[in-house]
Design a protein around this motif. Structure first.
Motif, PDB file in Angstrom:
ATOM      1  N   LEU B  17      42.235  34.550  27.239  1.00 35.78           N
ATOM      2  CA  LEU B  17      42.014  35.847  27.869  1.00 35.78           C
ATOM      3  C   LEU B  17      43.168  36.201  28.808  1.00 35.78           C
ATOM      4  CD1 LEU B  17      38.184  35.529  28.583  1.00 35.78           C
ATOM      5  CD2 LEU B  17      39.318  36.877  26.802  1.00 35.78           C
ATOM      6  N   LEU B  18      43.558  35.255  29.621  1.00 38.91           N
ATOM      7  CA  LEU B  18      44.675  35.521  30.537  1.00 38.91           C
ATOM      8  C   LEU B  18      45.929  35.861  29.742  1.00 38.91           C
ATOM      9  CD1 LEU B  18      44.129  32.615  33.117  1.00 38.91           C
ATOM     10  CD2 LEU B  18      43.561  35.033  33.423  1.00 38.91           C
ATOM     11  N   SER B  19      46.106  35.181  28.642  1.00 42.61           N
ATOM     12  CA  SER B  19      47.322  35.368  27.858  1.00 42.61           C
ATOM     13  C   SER B  19      47.446  36.763  27.251  1.00 42.61           C
ATOM     14  CB  SER B  19      47.377  34.317  26.756  1.00 42.61           C
ATOM     15  OG  SER B  19      48.582  34.404  26.049  1.00 42.61           O
ATOM     16  N   VAL B  20      46.349  37.284  26.723  1.00 43.44           N
ATOM     17  CA  VAL B  20      46.459  38.624  26.127  1.00 43.44           C
ATOM     18  C   VAL B  20      46.618  39.701  27.185  1.00 43.44           C
ATOM     19  CG1 VAL B  20      45.249  38.167  23.962  1.00 43.44           C
ATOM     20  CG2 VAL B  20      43.944  38.885  25.954  1.00 43.44           C
ATOM     21  N   LEU B  21      46.283  39.361  28.417  1.00 45.44           N
ATOM     22  CA  LEU B  21      46.422  40.348  29.489  1.00 45.44           C
ATOM     23  C   LEU B  21      47.776  40.254  30.185  1.00 45.44           C
ATOM     24  CD1 LEU B  21      42.839  40.181  30.990  1.00 45.44           C
ATOM     25  CD2 LEU B  21      43.887  42.117  29.822  1.00 45.44           C
ATOM     26  N   GLU B  22      48.586  39.325  29.716  1.00 48.11           N
ATOM     27  CA  GLU B  22      49.849  39.092  30.402  1.00 48.11           C
ATOM     28  C   GLU B  22      50.784  40.306  30.381  1.00 48.11           C
ATOM     29  OE1 GLU B  22      52.345  36.121  28.694  1.00 48.11           O
ATOM     30  OE2 GLU B  22      53.187  35.558  30.631  1.00 48.11           O
ATOM     31  N   LEU B  63      41.596  38.040  37.699  1.00 46.64           N
ATOM     32  CA  LEU B  63      41.641  39.376  37.120  1.00 46.64           C
ATOM     33  C   LEU B  63      41.140  40.390  38.133  1.00 46.64           C
ATOM     34  CD1 LEU B  63      40.091  38.767  33.551  1.00 46.64           C
ATOM     35  CD2 LEU B  63      42.511  38.793  34.199  1.00 46.64           C
ATOM     36  N   ALA B  64      41.578  41.636  37.959  1.00 48.44           N
ATOM     37  CA  ALA B  64      41.007  42.745  38.714  1.00 48.44           C
ATOM     38  C   ALA B  64      40.673  43.826  37.698  1.00 48.44           C
ATOM     39  CB  ALA B  64      42.005  43.260  39.743  1.00 48.44           C
ATOM     40  N   SER B  65      39.664  44.663  38.003  1.00 49.67           N
ATOM     41  CA  SER B  65      39.249  45.652  37.008  1.00 49.67           C
ATOM     42  C   SER B  65      39.000  47.008  37.641  1.00 49.67           C
ATOM     43  CB  SER B  65      37.973  45.188  36.315  1.00 49.67           C
ATOM     44  OG  SER B  65      36.889  45.263  37.220  1.00 49.67           O
ATOM     45  N   GLU B  66      39.111  48.035  36.812  1.00 54.26           N
ATOM     46  CA  GLU B  66      38.701  49.357  37.243  1.00 54.26           C
ATOM     47  C   GLU B  66      38.182  50.164  36.065  1.00 54.26           C
ATOM     48  OE1 GLU B  66      42.990  51.128  37.774  1.00 54.26           O
ATOM     49  OE2 GLU B  66      42.463  49.912  39.560  1.00 54.26           O
ATOM     50  N   LEU B  80      45.841  41.315  35.089  1.00 54.26           N
ATOM     51  CA  LEU B  80      46.122  40.031  35.726  1.00 54.26           C
ATOM     52  C   LEU B  80      46.482  40.241  37.189  1.00 54.26           C
ATOM     53  CD1 LEU B  80      48.394  37.726  33.513  1.00 54.26           C
ATOM     54  CD2 LEU B  80      46.022  37.401  34.173  1.00 54.26           C
ATOM     55  N   THR B  81      45.919  39.424  38.063  1.00 57.11           N
ATOM     56  CA  THR B  81      46.393  39.395  39.442  1.00 57.11           C
ATOM     57  C   THR B  81      47.546  38.390  39.501  1.00 57.11           C
ATOM     58  OG1 THR B  81      44.923  37.581  40.033  1.00 57.11           O
ATOM     59  CG2 THR B  81      44.064  39.809  40.295  1.00 57.11           C
ATOM     60  N   SER B  82      48.168  38.268  40.658  1.00 57.44           N
ATOM     61  CA  SER B  82      49.274  37.310  40.723  1.00 57.44           C
ATOM     62  C   SER B  82      48.710  35.886  40.655  1.00 57.44           C
ATOM     63  CB  SER B  82      50.120  37.530  41.974  1.00 57.44           C
ATOM     64  OG  SER B  82      49.377  37.209  43.118  1.00 57.44           O
ATOM     65  N   ALA B  83      47.517  35.701  41.207  1.00 62.14           N
ATOM     66  CA  ALA B  83      46.849  34.400  41.056  1.00 62.14           C
ATOM     67  C   ALA B  83      46.581  34.124  39.580  1.00 62.14           C
ATOM     68  CB  ALA B  83      45.548  34.367  41.843  1.00 62.14           C
ATOM     69  N   GLY B  84      46.275  35.198  38.847  1.00 67.89           N
ATOM     70  CA  GLY B  84      46.035  35.071  37.418  1.00 67.89           C
ATOM     71  C   GLY B  84      47.279  34.636  36.667  1.00 67.89           C
TER      72      GLY B  84
END
Lengths: 112, 112
Positions: B17-22, B63-66, B80-84
DNA sequence: AGCCTACATGTAGGTGTTCTACATGTAGGC
DNA sequence: GCCTACATGTAGAACACCTACATGTAGGCT
């Protein structure tokens, strides 16, 4: 060598166990050592994982076992059945597919 | 292309998940499609897995969302957040270590 | 109108493999 | 007498995934 997160092993344990039994029969304790050795020390699978898993695989027909006494200690030695060999082949190809799939998502080659 | 057993994904979902949001923010449905696309169709992750996982990752701070409305449909877009990003780097190296470990057990090079 | 598919998000409850922790016992070195 | 290595096993918890369900919009086909 850093340990791999053993939780991530979920679903790959069977393949590992069948694989170390491919060339020779081994008892539980020796299986754990073999996993450590082959993985360069990265794989420290607890007994509480291995023993139940071996029983599960025996019940599934992939392993057969017999008791032996060596140096006053009792061992249950497991060996691959022919169904186990077939299963191992399946696990191997499933692993290759799995690894290549995850890899393609995690480290995509730039298309352009 | 044969599906990978999604049960084996246990423990690797976060990395995917993190990877596709990169490279860009996406909403849940688009994430599922991106996973299929990148994996050549091998990865069919059910919505019941993805949506809760996204929430878990958001709560973890990765992650952050809106919300957005596009064509009358509501979307929750995740980025992705920077922590992400840091977490993703960790997941990547954990994956490499994991894959090489399993590989070394499953397909050992003959030593002799 | 009615139906279907694609788009889009979400919850409830079950499953199953793994983990941690405990239990038991022998052999051998110090 | 104590500790470590060897050796097997069970009980119970954790948790990330699954299936199945619930809800709703948009748009095409008949």
């Amino acid at each position: 060598m850093k340990d791999v997160n053993t939780d991530a092993l979920r679903g790959h344990m069977d393949a590992l166990l069948l694989s170390v039994l491919e060339s020779e029969p081994l008892h539980g304790y020796a299986i754990i050592e073999a996993l450590q050795e082959r993985s360069g020390g990265a794989l420290n699978v607890p007994t509480g994982t291995v023993y139940p898993a071996l029983r599960r695989l025996e019940q599934a027909g992939y392993l057969a076992s017999e008791w032996a006494t060596v140096g006053g200690r009792k061992r249950r030695t497991y060996r691959l059945t022919s169904a186990g060999r077939t299963a191992l082949a399946g696990e191997r190809s499933a692993w290759r597919r799995f690894a290549s799939t995850i890899g393609s998502v995690l480290e995509p080659r730039p298309t352009k």
